[in-house]
Design an enzyme around this catalytic site. Sequence first.
Site, mmCIF file in Angstrom:
data_model
loop_
_atom_site.group_PDB
_atom_site.id
_atom_site.type_symbol
_atom_site.label_atom_id
_atom_site.label_comp_id
_atom_site.label_asym_id
_atom_site.label_seq_id
_atom_site.Cartn_x
_atom_site.Cartn_y
_atom_site.Cartn_z
ATOM 1 N N ASN A 214 48.505 -50.294 -80.473
ATOM 2 C CA ASN A 214 49.293 -49.318 -81.219
ATOM 3 C C ASN A 214 50.647 -49.931 -81.557
ATOM 4 O O ASN A 214 50.948 -51.066 -81.184
ATOM 5 C CB ASN A 214 49.439 -48.004 -80.445
ATOM 6 C CG ASN A 214 50.101 -48.190 -79.089
ATOM 7 O OD1 ASN A 214 51.264 -48.586 -78.999
ATOM 8 N ND2 ASN A 214 49.351 -47.915 -78.023
ATOM 9 N N LYS A 293 33.443 -63.926 -79.685
ATOM 10 C CA LYS A 293 33.980 -63.322 -80.897
ATOM 11 C C LYS A 293 32.865 -62.644 -81.695
ATOM 12 O O LYS A 293 31.815 -63.236 -81.951
ATOM 13 C CB LYS A 293 34.660 -64.384 -81.748
ATOM 14 C CG LYS A 293 35.274 -63.833 -83.025
ATOM 15 C CD LYS A 293 35.901 -64.940 -83.862
ATOM 16 C CE LYS A 293 36.434 -64.394 -85.177
ATOM 17 N NZ LYS A 293 37.003 -65.455 -86.023
ATOM 18 N N PRO A 309 41.834 -43.764 -67.778
ATOM 19 C CA PRO A 309 42.437 -42.827 -66.822
ATOM 20 C C PRO A 309 43.788 -42.335 -67.330
ATOM 21 O O PRO A 309 44.487 -43.032 -68.063
ATOM 22 C CB PRO A 309 42.586 -43.654 -65.548
ATOM 23 C CG PRO A 309 42.534 -45.081 -65.990
ATOM 24 C CD PRO A 309 41.683 -45.114 -67.209
ATOM 25 N N ASP A 310 44.146 -41.116 -66.944
ATOM 26 C CA ASP A 310 45.421 -40.498 -67.338
ATOM 27 C C ASP A 310 46.454 -40.802 -66.254
ATOM 28 O O ASP A 310 46.515 -40.126 -65.233
ATOM 29 C CB ASP A 310 45.232 -38.990 -67.517
ATOM 30 C CG ASP A 310 46.436 -38.326 -68.171
ATOM 31 O OD1 ASP A 310 47.574 -38.757 -67.900
ATOM 32 O OD2 ASP A 310 46.233 -37.376 -68.944
ATOM 33 N N LYS A 345 49.773 -30.853 -67.303
ATOM 34 C CA LYS A 345 49.901 -31.963 -66.357
ATOM 35 C C LYS A 345 50.913 -31.686 -65.251
ATOM 36 O O LYS A 345 51.141 -32.524 -64.397
ATOM 37 C CB LYS A 345 50.272 -33.246 -67.101
ATOM 38 C CG LYS A 345 49.213 -33.669 -68.117
ATOM 39 C CD LYS A 345 49.497 -35.030 -68.724
ATOM 40 C CE LYS A 345 48.422 -35.391 -69.744
ATOM 41 N NZ LYS A 345 48.580 -36.741 -70.297
#
Length: 403
Positions: A214, A293, A309-310, A345
């Site tokens: 990102n 590749k 996983p969070d 959360k």
Amino acid sequence: MNALANKHILLGVTGGIAAYKAPELVRRLRDAGAQVQVVLTAAGGAFITPLTLQAVSGQPVHQELLSAQAESGMGHIELARWADLILVAPCTADFMARLAHGLAGDLLGACCLAARVPIAIAPAMNAGMWDSPATQRNLRQIMADGVQVWGPGSGSQACGEVGAGRLLEPLELVDRGAALLGGESNAGALAGRKVLMTAGPTFEDLDPVRYLGNRSSGRMGYAVAQAAREAGAEVLLISGPVALADPPGVTVQRVRSALDMHRAVLDAVAGMDVFIGTAAVADYRPAQPAGQKIKKTRESLTVELVRNPDILAEVAARADRPFTVGFAAETDDVLGYARRKLEEKRLDLIAANTVGAGQGFEVDDNALTLLWPGGQQELPRASKAALARDLINVIAQRLHAPG
């Protein structure tokens, strides 16, 4: 009122190519209302002339330790008494060594030794010189002596290398000076506290060549880590892949993937007082990364992704949980998503911001909305360094709030 209005800034200019930015820094400081006098070292004078600095400061430039023109021949004492802040920018590795050892054989060193006001340095040097054990040893001593260290930044350098060692931009230095002299410094707000942080992106490998990533640069997280350190905390920063210098005084552990970051956080979180999750952690990863590749042999390619996983939720769910702070970077319904994340959360605080199209990622400024159970505060658009200091101050207030 401007925090630098009528403040006296003694600017030390030492001998590096970044000295070419000194005239702009003087101009920016004066635009902010400060009075500026310049001390130019002999090496600094090889890069920029006294006449240039005199023209932009409106004051004579000081170069000699033993000057017959100084009253009683003690110019360093006069200058040290005049100053509200001594800022050395650029600060070379050589002057860092002199400062660490209290050497006063030139005017700038003598001014620093005689000063009873804050001293800040903005390092600028080759990446190898910054990373050298001697410079890092001197850095630790300087910080232990209470000197503020602003930077360095990272990027391309005059020598052709890329890495840590760039002088922070003049506006950033002005902003930090204003925060220090304007009473906005967060010094001591987290004294004695242990802070665990994450920052930057994670890279999820598709094959040995490609990955899913990102646009997070890590700048906000690194600024928060620096602000927490300046607030007196012991900071461990677990960082994804970024092109940033380690914040001075911060322990940095570098990882690549979300699973790497997850393991590193769980290994370190016990005994921490605060956890701040600024990292843009990938929500999904390839189920089976290719060992070789992937070749372009088909018109379409389907890749199975599995959920990561969070990290934030796991930290917040611990019986020994630290004060847990999350970030919500969203493109739409920013406050709605952030509030749900805060509640679902069970976070203590969340910082929400809009990303995309020149906002949030890959820019030098930002704006945040802070949410906590029963409260909200806006942090308007500012440099990420300024926002980080404001965020740390709010965290310190919430950490000490009753109930």
